[in-house]
Scaffold this motif. Structure first.
Motif, PDB file in Angstrom:
ATOM      1  N   MET A   1       0.847  -1.201   0.000  1.00  0.00           N
ATOM      2  CA  MET A   1       0.000   0.000   0.000  1.00  0.00           C
ATOM      3  C   MET A   1       0.877   1.243   0.000  1.00  0.00           C
ATOM      4  O   MET A   1       1.738   1.396   0.837  1.00  0.00           O
ATOM      5  CB  MET A   1      -0.906  -0.013   1.224  1.00  0.00           C
ATOM      6  CG  MET A   1      -1.761   1.231   1.353  1.00  0.00           C
ATOM      7  SD  MET A   1      -2.788   1.151   2.816  1.00  0.00           S
ATOM      8  CE  MET A   1      -3.562   2.747   2.725  1.00  0.00           C
ATOM      9  N   LEU A   2       0.643   2.094  -0.935  1.00  0.00           N
ATOM     10  CA  LEU A   2       1.452   3.307  -1.027  1.00  0.00           C
ATOM     11  C   LEU A   2       0.971   4.326  -0.010  1.00  0.00           C
ATOM     12  O   LEU A   2      -0.201   4.349   0.353  1.00  0.00           O
ATOM     13  CB  LEU A   2       1.349   3.899  -2.436  1.00  0.00           C
ATOM     14  CG  LEU A   2       2.001   3.075  -3.539  1.00  0.00           C
ATOM     15  CD1 LEU A   2       1.772   3.751  -4.867  1.00  0.00           C
ATOM     16  CD2 LEU A   2       3.482   2.901  -3.290  1.00  0.00           C
ATOM     17  N   ARG A   5      -0.295  10.766  -0.841  1.00  0.00           N
ATOM     18  CA  ARG A   5       0.577  11.571  -1.688  1.00  0.00           C
ATOM     19  C   ARG A   5       1.110  12.754  -0.925  1.00  0.00           C
ATOM     20  O   ARG A   5       0.387  13.456  -0.262  1.00  0.00           O
ATOM     21  CB  ARG A   5      -0.183  12.053  -2.920  1.00  0.00           C
ATOM     22  CG  ARG A   5      -0.752  10.892  -3.674  1.00  0.00           C
ATOM     23  CD  ARG A   5      -1.418  11.348  -4.963  1.00  0.00           C
ATOM     24  NE  ARG A   5      -1.997  10.176  -5.580  1.00  0.00           N
ATOM     25  CZ  ARG A   5      -1.299   9.282  -6.253  1.00  0.00           C
ATOM     26  NH1 ARG A   5      -0.004   9.442  -6.403  1.00  0.00           N
ATOM     27  NH2 ARG A   5      -1.869   8.219  -6.776  1.00  0.00           N
ATOM     28  N   ASP A 194      -5.787   8.520  -9.238  1.00  0.00           N
ATOM     29  CA  ASP A 194      -5.027   7.267  -9.199  1.00  0.00           C
ATOM     30  C   ASP A 194      -4.500   6.866 -10.571  1.00  0.00           C
ATOM     31  O   ASP A 194      -4.320   5.679 -10.849  1.00  0.00           O
ATOM     32  CB  ASP A 194      -5.878   6.128  -8.604  1.00  0.00           C
ATOM     33  CG  ASP A 194      -6.207   6.371  -7.146  1.00  0.00           C
ATOM     34  OD1 ASP A 194      -5.338   6.897  -6.423  1.00  0.00           O
ATOM     35  OD2 ASP A 194      -7.329   6.055  -6.726  1.00  0.00           O
ATOM     36  N   ASP A 196      -1.403   7.151 -11.897  1.00  0.00           N
ATOM     37  CA  ASP A 196      -0.018   7.496 -11.587  1.00  0.00           C
ATOM     38  C   ASP A 196       0.868   7.591 -12.820  1.00  0.00           C
ATOM     39  O   ASP A 196       1.746   8.456 -12.890  1.00  0.00           O
ATOM     40  CB  ASP A 196       0.568   6.469 -10.609  1.00  0.00           C
ATOM     41  CG  ASP A 196       0.018   6.651  -9.198  1.00  0.00           C
ATOM     42  OD1 ASP A 196      -0.489   7.744  -8.908  1.00  0.00           O
ATOM     43  OD2 ASP A 196       0.104   5.712  -8.398  1.00  0.00           O
ATOM     44  N   SER A 223       4.899   9.714  -7.224  1.00  0.00           N
ATOM     45  CA  SER A 223       4.196   8.868  -8.190  1.00  0.00           C
ATOM     46  C   SER A 223       4.996   7.625  -8.547  1.00  0.00           C
ATOM     47  O   SER A 223       4.451   6.672  -9.106  1.00  0.00           O
ATOM     48  CB  SER A 223       3.875   9.669  -9.461  1.00  0.00           C
ATOM     49  OG  SER A 223       5.050   9.934 -10.202  1.00  0.00           O
ATOM     50  N   LEU A 224       6.295   7.631  -8.221  1.00  0.00           N
ATOM     51  CA  LEU A 224       7.172   6.502  -8.542  1.00  0.00           C
ATOM     52  C   LEU A 224       7.540   5.681  -7.313  1.00  0.00           C
ATOM     53  O   LEU A 224       8.457   4.854  -7.373  1.00  0.00           O
ATOM     54  CB  LEU A 224       8.459   7.026  -9.203  1.00  0.00           C
ATOM     55  CG  LEU A 224       8.293   7.762 -10.534  1.00  0.00           C
ATOM     56  CD1 LEU A 224       9.625   8.367 -10.961  1.00  0.00           C
ATOM     57  CD2 LEU A 224       7.757   6.828 -11.605  1.00  0.00           C
ATOM     58  N   LEU A 225       6.852   5.870  -6.192  1.00  0.00           N
ATOM     59  CA  LEU A 225       7.238   5.195  -4.957  1.00  0.00           C
ATOM     60  C   LEU A 225       7.163   3.676  -5.056  1.00  0.00           C
ATOM     61  O   LEU A 225       7.791   2.975  -4.267  1.00  0.00           O
ATOM     62  CB  LEU A 225       6.377   5.674  -3.793  1.00  0.00           C
ATOM     63  CG  LEU A 225       6.902   6.900  -3.056  1.00  0.00           C
ATOM     64  CD1 LEU A 225       5.964   7.274  -1.922  1.00  0.00           C
ATOM     65  CD2 LEU A 225       8.296   6.662  -2.511  1.00  0.00           C
ATOM     66  N   ALA A 226       6.406   3.158  -6.005  1.00  0.00           N
ATOM     67  CA  ALA A 226       6.388   1.709  -6.184  1.00  0.00           C
ATOM     68  C   ALA A 226       7.759   1.196  -6.592  1.00  0.00           C
ATOM     69  O   ALA A 226       8.070   0.022  -6.414  1.00  0.00           O
ATOM     70  CB  ALA A 226       5.339   1.320  -7.236  1.00  0.00           C
ATOM     71  N   ASN A 227       8.571   2.073  -7.158  1.00  0.00           N
ATOM     72  CA  ASN A 227       9.940   1.735  -7.537  1.00  0.00           C
ATOM     73  C   ASN A 227      10.876   2.694  -6.799  1.00  0.00           C
ATOM     74  O   ASN A 227      11.257   3.733  -7.338  1.00  0.00           O
ATOM     75  CB  ASN A 227      10.124   1.868  -9.054  1.00  0.00           C
ATOM     76  CG  ASN A 227      11.490   1.399  -9.514  1.00  0.00           C
ATOM     77  OD1 ASN A 227      12.434   1.337  -8.728  1.00  0.00           O
ATOM     78  ND2 ASN A 227      11.598   1.072 -10.789  1.00  0.00           N
ATOM     79  N   PRO A 228      11.240   2.376  -5.558  1.00  0.00           N
ATOM     80  CA  PRO A 228      12.021   3.310  -4.736  1.00  0.00           C
ATOM     81  C   PRO A 228      13.329   3.749  -5.381  1.00  0.00           C
ATOM     82  O   PRO A 228      13.748   4.899  -5.215  1.00  0.00           O
ATOM     83  CB  PRO A 228      12.273   2.519  -3.451  1.00  0.00           C
ATOM     84  CG  PRO A 228      11.163   1.537  -3.385  1.00  0.00           C
ATOM     85  CD  PRO A 228      10.895   1.152  -4.810  1.00  0.00           C
ATOM     86  N   GLN A 256       1.963   4.122   6.466  1.00  0.00           N
ATOM     87  CA  GLN A 256       1.720   2.766   5.986  1.00  0.00           C
ATOM     88  C   GLN A 256       1.514   1.771   7.125  1.00  0.00           C
ATOM     89  O   GLN A 256       1.251   0.598   6.880  1.00  0.00           O
ATOM     90  CB  GLN A 256       2.904   2.300   5.126  1.00  0.00           C
ATOM     91  CG  GLN A 256       3.054   3.050   3.826  1.00  0.00           C
ATOM     92  CD  GLN A 256       4.242   2.559   3.013  1.00  0.00           C
ATOM     93  OE1 GLN A 256       5.283   2.209   3.558  1.00  0.00           O
ATOM     94  NE2 GLN A 256       4.083   2.544   1.706  1.00  0.00           N
TER      95      GLN A 256
END
Length: 328
Positions: A1-2, A5, A194, A196, A223-228, A256
């Motif tokens: 879960m992100l 924002r 949503d 992103d 917006s790129l937090l899925a890929n740290p 989180q």
């Protein structure tokens, strides 16, 4: 879960320079009967502020001078706008709103009074009315400058009407496609939907136009937090403040519900700066949320525990763009 924002407040309310822009005047619209009640309520609010001003002795020299100038020349738009702004400074928003409204009615083709009226209404919590003011203006003057369309989008976003807001943001870009803040505003709107990937494209476009735009860079990273790792690469510029780095990363982890990891980051932050007030407050918050006592690692140990994982890289990069711990 992100995490939620981390979009700063000055980006929705993007800084726009509202220059006076005269447009062709259309035929005056027919007044609605539904406005009678609103007009009466407005009259009551203004009357109360007038009484407050009288009770205070109306001792403001600048406001008195501006009123005197309007007595001589009531049609002077600049003076009326200055007086409205002064009433805002004096915490008399209803009087400011009435002067902005009068200016908008007397100069229907001028964008400045309409935007200022809408912004003041929004600050008073009357956002739906503010959006209506600007959209009525735009329906009469569709060729209005980008600022008006942008603010209409910002207000609709504030109301949660993101699809309507998106069109306003796109209309603004049609009129000023080279403005980075307009790209950032559209990106924020898409992020709220949503979307992103689409949002990231707009944030990247904003940065191509203005590489120093901190808001766009921050928003792109979020917006790129899925890929740290990619998020960290985006943020590779700015300040060297490791304490703020780890505190901001901890704030993300707290949102989180990852309290154990958040504590590690907070200890790292406090290792760099033992009196970092935001980190101390977040450590106390962790204790309240997970019921465990607040624990601090000694500064030397904190430095030694500095990690090189992707989340740590994101944290260190965040410090380069965050100047405060406020998030949204």
């Amino acid at each position: 879960m992100l995490p939620p924002r981390l979009i700063p407040a000055a980006c929705l309310l993007a800084a726009v320079s509202c220059s006076s822009h005269k447009l062709k005047t259309p035929k005056a619209p027919v007044a609605s009967r539904g406005g009678v009640t609103a007009a009466y309520e407005r009259h009551v609010r203004v009357a109360q502020e007038v009484r407050n001003a009288v009770d205070a002795g109306e001792g403001d020299f600048e406001a008195r001078q501006l009123r005197d100038r309007l007595m001589v020349k009531p049609g002077d738009l600049d003076t009326r706008l200055q007086l409205a702004a002064r009433y805002e400074e004096l915490d008399m928003p209803e009087l400011a709103i009435e002067h902005y409204r009068f200016a908008a009615e007397r100069s229907p083709g001028e964008v400045t009074p309409h935007i200022r009226l809408a912004r003041t209404l929004h600050r008073k919590g009357r956002t739906a009315e503010a959006a209506s003011v600007l959209e009525s203006y735009l329906s009469a003057y569709p060729e209005a400058p980008a600022e008006a369309h942008s603010w209409a989008g910002i207000l609709r976003d504030a109301l949660g009407h993101h699809h309507v807001a998106e069109q306003h943001h796109r209309d603004a870009l049609e009129r000023s496609g080279a403005a980075a803040y307009l790209r950032n505003n559209l990106g924020q709107n898409l992020a709220m939907q949503d979307r992103d990937a689409d949002a990231a494209k707009e944030f990247r476009a904003a940065l191509e136009l203005e590489p120093s735009n901190v808001f766009a860079r921050n928003n792109l990273a979020i917006s790129l937090l899925a890929n740290p790792t990619e998020a960290a690469q985006v943020l590779e510029a700015g300040t060297n403040d490791p304490a703020t780095v780890h505190n901001n990363l901890a704030a993300i982890l707290i949102e989180q519900g990852r309290y154990s990891e958040a504590r590690k980051e907070l200890n790292l932050a406090l290792g760099y700066k033992p009196d970092h007030m935001a980190a101390l407050a977040n450590l106390a918050l962790c204790s309240d949320l997970d019921g465990k006592p607040a624990q601090m690692v000694l500064p030397a140990k904190a430095h030694a525990a500095k990690g090189d994982g992707s989340l740590h890289k994101v944290g260190r990069a965040f410090a380069r763009v965050f100047t405060t711990t406020e998030t949204r």
